[in-house]
Write an enzyme that holds these catalytic residues in place. Structure first.
Site, PDB file in Angstrom:
ATOM      1  N   GLU A 162       1.043  -1.198  -0.013  1.00 36.84           N
ATOM      2  CA  GLU A 162       0.026   0.050  -0.009  1.00 36.84           C
ATOM      3  C   GLU A 162       0.762   1.422  -0.017  1.00 36.84           C
ATOM      4  OE1 GLU A 162      -2.812  -0.081   3.060  1.00 36.84           O
ATOM      5  OE2 GLU A 162      -4.201  -1.469   2.094  1.00 36.84           O
ATOM      6  N   GLU A 320      -6.181  -7.964  -0.661  1.00 39.31           N
ATOM      7  CA  GLU A 320      -6.491  -8.142   0.470  1.00 39.31           C
ATOM      8  C   GLU A 320      -7.988  -7.694   0.714  1.00 39.31           C
ATOM      9  OE1 GLU A 320      -4.096  -5.550   3.218  1.00 39.31           O
ATOM     10  OE2 GLU A 320      -2.221  -6.092   2.613  1.00 39.31           O
TER      11      GLU A 320
HETATM   12  C1  GLA Z   1      -4.253  -2.801   4.822  1.00 34.27           C
HETATM   13  C2  GLA Z   1      -2.620  -3.189   5.104  1.00 34.27           C
HETATM   14  C3  GLA Z   1      -2.540  -4.429   5.813  1.00 34.27           C
HETATM   15  C4  GLA Z   1      -3.503  -4.439   6.786  1.00 34.27           C
HETATM   16  C5  GLA Z   1      -4.767  -4.179   6.526  1.00 34.27           C
HETATM   17  C6  GLA Z   1      -5.740  -4.038   7.893  1.00 34.27           C
HETATM   18  O1  GLA Z   1      -4.572  -3.285   3.625  1.00 34.27           O
HETATM   19  O2  GLA Z   1      -2.087  -3.201   3.798  1.00 34.27           O
HETATM   20  O3  GLA Z   1      -1.316  -4.723   6.106  1.00 34.27           O
HETATM   21  O4  GLA Z   1      -2.923  -3.359   7.856  1.00 34.27           O
HETATM   22  O5  GLA Z   1      -4.953  -2.977   5.935  1.00 34.27           O
HETATM   23  O6  GLA Z   1      -7.325  -4.050   7.324  1.00 34.27           O
END
Ligand code: GLA
Length: 671
Positions: A162, A320
């Site tokens: 991210e 994710e």
């Molecule tokens: C983001 C991050 C993950 C985790 C999720 C939790 O997507 O990439 O590392 O922190 O949020 O929802």
């Protein structure tokens, strides 16, 4: 972007009888004793997991001190996963620098607009403009690529995590120097051009040297809007430079391994201009987490359609999502019964060829110890784990969907740049939300049964029968002309208020609003008339009687015709919604903020209606087959016309398909 989106190891393909839809999630074995790992892979196999992301936050474990490396554990993890026919999406592990780095080099740490330096101890404590960070992060990527590039488990590279999720904007000294260099390049080293572009004569801001230019740090009043917009562009570019630098190392050492990075596409993820990153990636990967709001499944669909738009219609990967509650919202609701399955199949329906979760095993400690996971704290005997395993089985039964493209003939234009500019201060109405405006129109299309490609304004618009342009405040001449050309070619175009207002330098287009779209729409507006919360006004016409609030304006017709008029108020009798015939198509202008009912009636009037209510129907097509996804978000059984075999339960449907309340069907038929 290549079509071949994951390099599945032969043993994984063999285990699943062909390339599977990806199913798995983030796996953080370094947070657990090695004795746990064997249970992990046993249960992963039980659940049908075929891909896990490893090492996202492992930098401090891999490199416990400068010059000291610790790869043994990762060697064992990858060997263990491969021995269990589980492929690896290996992270470059650069998302969070180790404390030894930020202690020795505090200049790596990011600085917010208030001048506050973010400390180590959370995550993403690095400035995208830090050369020191860049040097150390690439050294790590080099080591990982050299060591694991040939590992049989390696299927995909996962750059950082991210990028920009927390650190998208840094106002520190390193960023200031980098910003000046970026500006010199953008304005061909002409300070005069920069001063003109930023209109720095306003409020005595004219620069006499590049070194005088700073990031738009905290000011008493509104900062220079074009300076802020260029800083947004610079910041997104800086993150992309980190992405490109890591990709360059990976390409050099492992040219055959596909590369992705996970984009923040939940709550419509604002801070990165992802459409300018997509071409660097072999695969678009999105993160999405369900909003704790009514209609959250519609925002999920928007996010999925946006991922597909960034992927230019190619398959993409949901990198994710959550099996249940998140842990970073103020309240983190659990998912209701059946919600997880509906969410997952909404993503698959909209082009996801893989479903991965954050994370495999629920953490016992750390900031995310209460975040849901595939394997909850309650263990494998839990309902959640059984639900996850059932999901794995469902996805295995849908492997035929892999690569099939979503059928959509409507485009909704969505621009991060315009989003940055539209939600600035010093606007006629400083309570407007670009994302919510776009989502509002998307929601009306969703409820009208229209499948939508959410695409940047620069996308190829040929072939769409309907193009919706919600609050596209900033638009280039080129992109505005492309919308007009689409109308001429036969599309129905709907443009809403506060669109076409400024050029790419956030300078107002003169001669009357809506600027860049004035000719296309056949209207001219001399003055905005935003409304306070207490105000509202009645309109009538194509929407039927409707009360509008937030925004209205007096529209003069040049060659458009009125489709709805104000019934009362300052503009009684004047047009509020207009229509103009353009070539083989038409262009509608909505000069007011409509509520959902009025939008639905407008869409009905322009023959865009489909099945109403809460049955989501999306079609994916391959060369020989068609897959109709039917996801019933309502609480009543619903029957629609259709024929085929449901891949999920094997049921055969002749002429009609009944979807139980809360249920999902994936009905396949030969084309
Ligand atoms: C983001 C991050 C993950 C985790 C999720 C939790 O997507 O990439 O590392 O922190 O949020 O929802």
């Amino acid at each position: 972007m290549t079509a071949e989106w994951i390099r599945w190891p032969a043993n994984v393909v063999a285990r699943f009888g062909g390339e599977p839809l990806a199913f798995g999630g983030d796996y953080n074995p370094e947070q657990w004793d090695e004795s746990v790992w064997r249970e992990d892979v046993r249960l992963m196999r039980e659940a049908g997991v075929n891909l896990v992301t490893v090492g996202v936050f492992a930098w401090s474990t891999l490199q416990p001190a400068p010059g000291r490396w610790n790869f043994g554990w990762l060697d064992r993890v990858l060997d263990l996963l491969h021995a269990n026919d589980i492929a690896v999406d290996l992270a470059t592990a650069t998302a969070s620098p180790p404390p030894w780095l930020t202690t020795r080099h505090p200049e790596v740490l990011p600085v917010d607009r208030h001048g506050r330096t973010m400390s180590q101890g959370g995550r993403q404590a690095w400035s995208p403009s830090s050369r020191v960070f860049r040097e150390h992060s690439l050294a790590l990527v080099e080591k990982l690529a050299a060591r694991y590039g040939e590992h049989p488990a390696l299927a995909l590279w996962h750059v950082s995590n991210e990028l920009g999720g927390h650190n998208s904007r840094c106002y520190g000294e390193a960023s200031a120097v980098a910003f000046q260099a970026w500006l010199r390049e953008r304005y061909q080293d002409s300070l005069d051009d920069l001063n003109a572009a930023w209109t720095t004569a306003a409020w005595s801001q004219t620069y006499s040297a590049w070194e005088e230019i700073q990031p738009p740090r905290l000011t008493f009043t509104d900062s220079n809007p074009t300076q802020m917009l260029d800083f947004d562009r610079f910041s997104s570019d800086q993150l992309r430079e980190q992405l490109r630098a890591e990709i360059a190392v990976l390409r050099r050492i492992t040219p055959d391994v596909p590369i992705t990075t996970n984009m923040v596409l939940f709550d419509a993820g604002k801070n990165m201009d992802y459409s300018s990153w997509a071409a660097d990636l072999d695969l678009i990967a999105s993160d999405h987490y369900l909003r704790p709001t009514p209609d959250a499944h519609v925002e999920l669909s928007f996010s999925a359609d946006r991922a597909r738009g960034l992927s230019k219609g190619d398959p993409w990967l949901l990198m994710e999502t959550a099996t249940g509650a998140t842990s970073w919202r103020s309240v983190n609701p659990a998912k209701s019964p059946g919600q997880l399955r509906r969410d997952v199949f909404s993503h698959v329906a909209r082009g996801a060829d893989g479903i991965c979760f954050f994370q495999w095993r629920a953490a016992r400690a750390g900031a995310e110890r209460f975040h849901s996971a595939m394997l909850p704290h309650a263990g494998a005997g839990s309902r959640k784990f059984r639900e996850v395993a059932a999901l794995g089985a469902d996805l295995r039964s849908c492997a035929g969907v892999l690569g099939a493209r979503v059928v959509a003939d409507c485009a909704l234009l969505f621009s991060e740049e315009s989003w940055w500019a539209a939600e600035r201060e010093s606007h006629p109405h400083n309570g407007l939300s670009y994302a919510e405006s776009a989502l509002g129109w998307y929601r009306s299309l969703w409820k009208a049964g229209v499948t939508v490609d959410v695409v940047p304004p620069s996308a190829d618009l040929s072939g769409y029968r309907l193009i919706v342009v919600p609050m596209l405040y900033l638009v280039s001449d080129r992109d505005a002309a492309a919308v007009a050309a689409a109308a001429d070619a036969g599309a129905t175009v709907i443009v809403t208020y506060f669109s076409g207002i400024v050029d790419p330098l956030d300078r107002v287009r003169l001669g009357g609003y809506p600027g860049a779209f004035r000719e296309l729409l056949g209207v001219r507006v001399e003055e905005f008339a935003p409304m306070t919360e207490a105000d509202s006004v009645e309109i009538d016409g194509v929407t039927g009687p409707a009360r509008v609030s937030t925004w209205h304006e007096e529209i003069d017709l040049t060659d458009a015709v009125a489709a709805a008029r104000y019934v009362g108020g300052d503009f009684a009798g004047a047009p509020a919604i207009t229509r103009a015939a353009r070539g083989a198509g038409e262009a509608w202008y909505v000069g007011v903020e409509l509520d959902a009912g009025a939008r639905a009636r407008l869409l009905e009037a322009i023959a865009q209606r489909g099945p109403e209510g809460e049955l989501e129907i999306v079609t994916r097509r391959s060369a020989g087959d068609e897959y109709v996804f039917l996801i019933n978000h309502g609480d009543t059984e619903t029957t629609v016309p259709g024929t085929g075999t449901d891949l999920l339960d094997g049921s055969v449907h002749e002429g009609k398909i009944t979807v139980p309340a809360g249920g999902v069907r994936v009905v396949a038929s030969a084309r």
